[in-house]
Write a protein that holds these residues in place. Structure first.
Motif: not given
Length: 328
Positions: A151, A156, A160, A178, A181-182, A185, A318-319
């Motif tokens: 994350a 991140h 991808q 997080s 979010y992972c 992705l 995050v990001g």
């Protein structure tokens, strides 16, 4: 020009200060950019706290930039006054936490249709992720790759890029946001490192073989733990200045492990080609098409850099954290 500098090494609240400094003057290979946006990376925090090489103060941090070309050197090709471009200023010169920054044109590309803040989130972490995966680990379709801190800024984008290549991705995180979010992705396995025995989980995922490709974006004990589950003839790439004690080196030797260091700022000291510019152009094209989604979790005004650094140092970003310097 105005610049938000650090006056010494130390805590963010104690060392940041606004100063009036001379405008940068271009060398033959430089663009001078009016800075629109920059970002905070762990590298900024490491240099602020303690530099590995001597630094002169006041020092301007900020190693991402989206800006407008206002001047250029005699050797510059492909850019004109008024162009909006992005790049990663070398950490061995003053950065973009200022109204203007000098940057080698060969490390820059046009920002295209990307917004200033999205564009400023890409260069340093994007090039790091790309080089770590493809130049160091040489990942390919069908590979399984472990990417730590999926994350985070580098993580991140690495998740991808690996998924777009056709890899199976194992990543780590801990906070609920997080972890989610992972998964968003596209990571195939998201391990909560606070609740999971990561080495055991990876050995289970790989049928006891271990991970052949590991991208370490954390260092410290996370890197040390990699030695417990790296496969024979495996490859670990790290973006941190980790040290391997003799006992650890012996373990690497016995398993015939390759250890690589990934520092995208190295070639910027001697920009002999536009390789990183080519990589950055690929990343911009992917972001414009929606194939790559740079994540921006927070945007700070450049007068609030100390607060932005403190947020980065929580270790749970995050990001990317982006910093707005001036409007277009």
């Amino acid at each position: 020009m105005k610049a938000n500098v650090i006056t010494a090494h130390g805590p963010a609240r104690e060392v940041f200060a606004m100063r009036e400094l001379p405008d940068p003057v271009p060398s033959g290979d430089d663009l001078i950019l009016k800075v629109l946006a920059t970002s905070v990376n762990p590298l900024d925090c490491r240099i602020r706290k303690k530099a590995s090489v001597p630094r002169n103060f006041p020092l301007i941090l900020g190693f991402d930039v989206c800006g407008i070309v206002v001047d250029k050197g005699s050797n510059v090709a492909g850019f004109e006054i008024g162009d909006r471009v992005i790049g990663s200023p070398t950490p061995f010169r003053n950065g973009a936490n200022a109204e203007y920054v000098a940057i080698d044109y060969r490390s820059c590309v046009h920002a295209g249709t990307l917004g200033d803040e999205q564009a400023a989130a890409i260069p340093l972490v994007g090039i790091t992720a790309y080089e770590g995966l493809f130049d160091r680990l040489k990942v390919a379709a069908g590979d399984l790759v472990v990417i730590h801190a999926g994350a985070g800024g580098v993580g991140h984008l690495a998740v991808q890029l690996a998924k777009k290549t056709g890899c199976t991705v194992v990543t780590t995180a801990s906070k609920p946001g997080s972890l989610a979010y992972c998964s968003e992705l596209g990571a195939d396995y998201v391990l909560n490192y606070r609740e999971t025995d990561v080495p055991k989980a990876i050995m289970d995922i790989t049928g006891g073989k271990g991970a052949g490709l590991i991208f370490d974006t954390v260092g410290g004990s996370t890197f040390s733990q990699c030695l417990d589950y790296v496969a024979y003839n495996g490859h670990i790439a790290t973006i941190l200045p980790v040290e391997v004690p003799e006992t650890g080196g012996y373990r690497l030797l016995l398993k015939n492990i390759t250890l690589s260091y990934q520092f995208m700022g190295g070639p910027l000291q001697r920009p002999e080609s536009n390789r990183q510019g080519e990589v950055l152009k690929k990343l911009v094209n992917m972001a414009e098409s929606g194939a790559l989604r740079p994540g921006v979790s927070a945007v700070y005004d450049w007068t609030d850099l100390a607060e932005a650094h403190e947020s980065m140092e929580t270790g749970h970003t995050v990001g990317k954290i982006v910093v707005r310097v001036s409007p277009a």
